[in-house]
Design an enzyme around this catalytic site. Structure first.
Site, PDB file in Angstrom:
ATOM      1  N   ASN A   8       1.043  -1.307   0.304  1.00  0.00           N
ATOM      2  CA  ASN A   8       0.072  -0.033  -0.455  1.00  0.00           C
ATOM      3  C   ASN A   8       1.169   1.114   0.328  1.00  0.00           C
ATOM      4  O   ASN A   8       2.104   1.721   0.769  1.00  0.00           O
ATOM      5  CB  ASN A   8      -1.129   0.371   1.324  1.00  0.00           C
ATOM      6  CG  ASN A   8      -1.696   1.009   1.083  1.00  0.00           C
ATOM      7  OD1 ASN A   8      -1.388   2.256   1.014  1.00  0.00           O
ATOM      8  ND2 ASN A   8      -3.238   0.752   1.522  1.00  0.00           N
ATOM      9  N   ASP A  10       0.302   4.898  -0.378  1.00  0.00           N
ATOM     10  CA  ASP A  10      -1.077   5.521   0.585  1.00  0.00           C
ATOM     11  C   ASP A  10       0.416   6.877   1.445  1.00  0.00           C
ATOM     12  O   ASP A  10      -0.004   8.085   0.888  1.00  0.00           O
ATOM     13  CB  ASP A  10      -1.748   5.568   1.443  1.00  0.00           C
ATOM     14  CG  ASP A  10      -3.019   4.024   0.992  1.00  0.00           C
ATOM     15  OD1 ASP A  10      -2.757   4.270  -0.327  1.00  0.00           O
ATOM     16  OD2 ASP A  10      -3.945   3.947   1.601  1.00  0.00           O
ATOM     17  N   HIS A  44      -5.949   3.356  -0.766  1.00  0.00           N
ATOM     18  CA  HIS A  44      -6.914   3.578  -0.140  1.00  0.00           C
ATOM     19  C   HIS A  44      -7.670   5.455  -0.945  1.00  0.00           C
ATOM     20  O   HIS A  44      -6.037   6.224  -0.491  1.00  0.00           O
ATOM     21  CB  HIS A  44      -6.913   3.437   1.250  1.00  0.00           C
ATOM     22  CG  HIS A  44      -8.018   4.180   1.725  1.00  0.00           C
ATOM     23  ND1 HIS A  44      -8.739   3.908   2.439  1.00  0.00           N
ATOM     24  CD2 HIS A  44      -9.220   4.582   1.131  1.00  0.00           C
ATOM     25  CE1 HIS A  44      -9.913   4.239   3.256  1.00  0.00           C
ATOM     26  NE2 HIS A  44     -10.269   3.650   2.295  1.00  0.00           N
ATOM     27  N   ARG A  46      -9.649   7.837  -0.335  1.00  0.00           N
ATOM     28  CA  ARG A  46     -10.799   8.200   0.872  1.00  0.00           C
ATOM     29  C   ARG A  46     -11.426   9.264  -0.102  1.00  0.00           C
ATOM     30  O   ARG A  46     -10.800  10.789  -0.690  1.00  0.00           O
ATOM     31  CB  ARG A  46      -9.704   8.978   2.248  1.00  0.00           C
ATOM     32  CG  ARG A  46      -8.873   7.332   2.763  1.00  0.00           C
ATOM     33  CD  ARG A  46      -7.909   8.404   4.116  1.00  0.00           C
ATOM     34  NE  ARG A  46      -9.186   8.959   5.283  1.00  0.00           N
ATOM     35  CZ  ARG A  46      -9.777   7.474   5.476  1.00  0.00           C
ATOM     36  NH1 ARG A  46      -9.261   6.178   6.209  1.00  0.00           N
ATOM     37  NH2 ARG A  46     -10.609   8.295   6.804  1.00  0.00           N
ATOM     38  N   ARG A  50      -7.043  12.777   1.211  1.00  0.00           N
ATOM     39  CA  ARG A  50      -5.860  13.338   2.056  1.00  0.00           C
ATOM     40  C   ARG A  50      -4.932  12.563   1.763  1.00  0.00           C
ATOM     41  O   ARG A  50      -3.428  13.146   2.188  1.00  0.00           O
ATOM     42  CB  ARG A  50      -6.577  12.268   3.828  1.00  0.00           C
ATOM     43  CG  ARG A  50      -6.236  11.628   3.477  1.00  0.00           C
ATOM     44  CD  ARG A  50      -6.136  11.079   5.797  1.00  0.00           C
ATOM     45  NE  ARG A  50      -7.792  11.275   6.257  1.00  0.00           N
ATOM     46  CZ  ARG A  50      -7.963  10.757   6.469  1.00  0.00           C
ATOM     47  NH1 ARG A  50      -7.335   9.899   7.670  1.00  0.00           N
ATOM     48  NH2 ARG A  50      -9.110  10.881   7.853  1.00  0.00           N
ATOM     49  N   GLU A  71      -8.631   0.317  -2.424  1.00  0.00           N
ATOM     50  CA  GLU A  71      -9.789   0.130  -1.237  1.00  0.00           C
ATOM     51  C   GLU A  71     -10.506   2.168  -1.421  1.00  0.00           C
ATOM     52  O   GLU A  71      -9.978   3.141  -1.542  1.00  0.00           O
ATOM     53  CB  GLU A  71      -8.747   0.563  -0.047  1.00  0.00           C
ATOM     54  CG  GLU A  71      -7.866  -0.826   0.333  1.00  0.00           C
ATOM     55  CD  GLU A  71      -6.777  -0.032   1.351  1.00  0.00           C
ATOM     56  OE1 GLU A  71      -5.893  -1.390   1.644  1.00  0.00           O
ATOM     57  OE2 GLU A  71      -6.494   0.399   1.920  1.00  0.00           O
ATOM     58  N   THR A 101      -7.059   6.387  10.547  1.00  0.00           N
ATOM     59  CA  THR A 101      -6.903   5.401   9.607  1.00  0.00           C
ATOM     60  C   THR A 101      -8.031   3.902   9.563  1.00  0.00           C
ATOM     61  O   THR A 101      -8.940   4.749   9.954  1.00  0.00           O
ATOM     62  CB  THR A 101      -5.664   4.828   9.697  1.00  0.00           C
ATOM     63  OG1 THR A 101      -5.408   3.484   8.731  1.00  0.00           O
ATOM     64  CG2 THR A 101      -5.286   4.083  11.017  1.00  0.00           C
ATOM     65  N   THR A 102      -8.272   3.303   9.150  1.00  0.00           N
ATOM     66  CA  THR A 102      -9.041   2.970   8.992  1.00  0.00           C
ATOM     67  C   THR A 102      -9.698   1.950   9.815  1.00  0.00           C
ATOM     68  O   THR A 102      -8.325   1.727  10.767  1.00  0.00           O
ATOM     69  CB  THR A 102      -9.532   1.659   7.481  1.00  0.00           C
ATOM     70  OG1 THR A 102      -8.744   2.319   6.621  1.00  0.00           O
ATOM     71  CG2 THR A 102     -10.630   1.550   7.532  1.00  0.00           C
ATOM     72  N   HIS A 214       1.988   1.561   6.161  1.00  0.00           N
ATOM     73  CA  HIS A 214       2.499   1.581   6.594  1.00  0.00           C
ATOM     74  C   HIS A 214       3.944   1.231   6.768  1.00  0.00           C
ATOM     75  O   HIS A 214       4.917   2.489   6.955  1.00  0.00           O
ATOM     76  CB  HIS A 214       1.375   2.398   7.374  1.00  0.00           C
ATOM     77  CG  HIS A 214       2.296   4.052   8.834  1.00  0.00           C
ATOM     78  ND1 HIS A 214       3.069   3.428  10.075  1.00  0.00           N
ATOM     79  CD2 HIS A 214       2.256   4.646   8.700  1.00  0.00           C
ATOM     80  CE1 HIS A 214       3.875   4.554  10.260  1.00  0.00           C
ATOM     81  NE2 HIS A 214       3.032   5.732   9.692  1.00  0.00           N
TER      82      HIS A 214
HETATM   83  N1  PXP Z   1      -5.456  -3.210   4.021  1.00  0.00           N
HETATM   84  C1  PXP Z   1      -7.001  -2.052   4.695  1.00  0.00           C
HETATM   85  C2  PXP Z   1      -8.368  -2.852   4.158  1.00  0.00           C
HETATM   86  C3  PXP Z   1      -6.111  -0.887   4.885  1.00  0.00           C
HETATM   87  O1  PXP Z   1      -7.500  -0.432   4.611  1.00  0.00           O
HETATM   88  C4  PXP Z   1      -4.982  -0.573   4.819  1.00  0.00           C
HETATM   89  C5  PXP Z   1      -4.806   0.557   5.587  1.00  0.00           C
HETATM   90  O2  PXP Z   1      -5.373   1.594   4.619  1.00  0.00           O
HETATM   91  C6  PXP Z   1      -4.617  -1.783   4.806  1.00  0.00           C
HETATM   92  C7  PXP Z   1      -4.119  -3.065   4.929  1.00  0.00           C
HETATM   93  C8  PXP Z   1      -2.529  -1.306   4.896  1.00  0.00           C
HETATM   94  O3  PXP Z   1      -2.893  -0.916   6.767  1.00  0.00           O
HETATM   95  P1  PXP Z   1      -0.994  -0.543   6.968  1.00  0.00           P
HETATM   96  O4  PXP Z   1      -0.794   1.265   6.444  1.00  0.00           O
HETATM   97  O5  PXP Z   1      -1.395  -0.081   8.455  1.00  0.00           O
HETATM   98  O6  PXP Z   1      -0.023  -1.677   6.712  1.00  0.00           O
END
Ligand code: PXP
Length: 245
Positions: A8, A10, A44, A46, A50, A71, A101-102, A214
């Site tokens: 991810n 993001d 993601h 959003r 953001r 996402e 965060t989610t 993250h």
């Molecule tokens: N899976 C989903 C559905 C999420 O919403 C997120 C965060 O956007 C992640 C995985 C990844 O989480 P992290 O950034 O804590 O690794």
């Protein structure tokens, strides 16, 4: 079977948005992740934009050669966007603007008609849908009835727990994964996973893919993005490997 790693990106965009610059570019980051062994790229989009912007998703659709997982919330606007851009996979997540965060999985049982309708529209657009849910049998059963192909089990409670609490949360994930698998769903997992806690989740036999963001982006500040992806890949493989004793 190895566990697929979807990175991810993001928070590469978070850094860009913090200054309103054109860098760092999540599209370039996605390419580095793929070259370092990622099996897919997750973003993601959003509602408050953001971090990831619409244009990022459009460009990633053109550049990602592995798999693009979008996402998003189960709103009409997001479903229309996904149908236009056609990512390989959509993961429906709950979304509150004020959250950092989610937090918590999607309440599929409690918003069943809305989720089922979103899954059906995505299916009609040729997009596979995953639902991000807590490892609860009620939510998993509702996900299957809503027509999802995949459930992504929320690992946040496991990641945040300490000591005996972590073992309890891991047991919930093990049970949820087995239940989902035996109901015919494919199983993914993610949220809050790090080099230290990913091994036990990767060891759950029915888990096929992990979405991790993250921790990889945070480690990339210190060791570089390609190296951070390789280290996560190695930690997943070590967790998955059958124990020799
Ligand atoms: N899976 C989903 C559905 C999420 O919403 C997120 C965060 O956007 C992640 C995985 C990844 O989480 P992290 O950034 O804590 O690794």
């Amino acid at each position: 079977m190895t566990v697929r790693l979807h990175v991810n990106v993001d928070h590469v965009a978070t850094l860009r948005q913090a200054r309103g610059t054109r860098y760092p570019d999540p599209v370039a980051a996605a390419t580095v992740c793929e070259l370092a062994g990622a099996d897919g790229i997750t973003v993601h989009l959003r509602e408050d934009r953001r971090h990831i912007q619409d244009r990022d998703v459009v460009v990633l659709r053109e550049t990602v050669g592995t798999l693009l997982n979008l996402e998003m919330a189960a709103t009409d606007a997001m479903v229309a966007f996904a149908a236009r851009v056609r990512p390989d996979l959509v993961t429906l997540v709950p979304e509150k603007r004020e959250e950092r965060t989610t937090e918590g999985g999607l309440d599929v049982a409690g918003s069943f008609d809305l989720v089922r309708s979103a899954v059906a529209r995505l299916h009609d657009a040729g997009i596979v849908t995953s639902l991000f849910v807590d490892p609860s049998r009620t939510q998993i059963d509702a996900s299957r009835r809503a027509g999802a192909a995949i459930v992504e089990l929320h690992t946040g409670d496991y990641a945040n727990a300490r000591g005996a609490g972590a073992a309890t949360e891991l047991a919930r994930l093990v049970d949820g994964a087995a239940h989902a698998w035996s109901s015919g769903l494919r199983v993914a997992a993610g949220h809050g996973l790090t080099l230290r806690n990913v091994g036990a989740v990767a060891a759950i036999v029915s888990v096929e893919e992990l979405n991790i963001g993250h921790a990889i982006v945070a480690d990339s500040v210190l060791v570089g993005l390609a190296e951070a992806v390789r280290r996560m890949r190695a930690a997943i493989d070590a967790g998955r490997a059958p124990r020799s004793s």
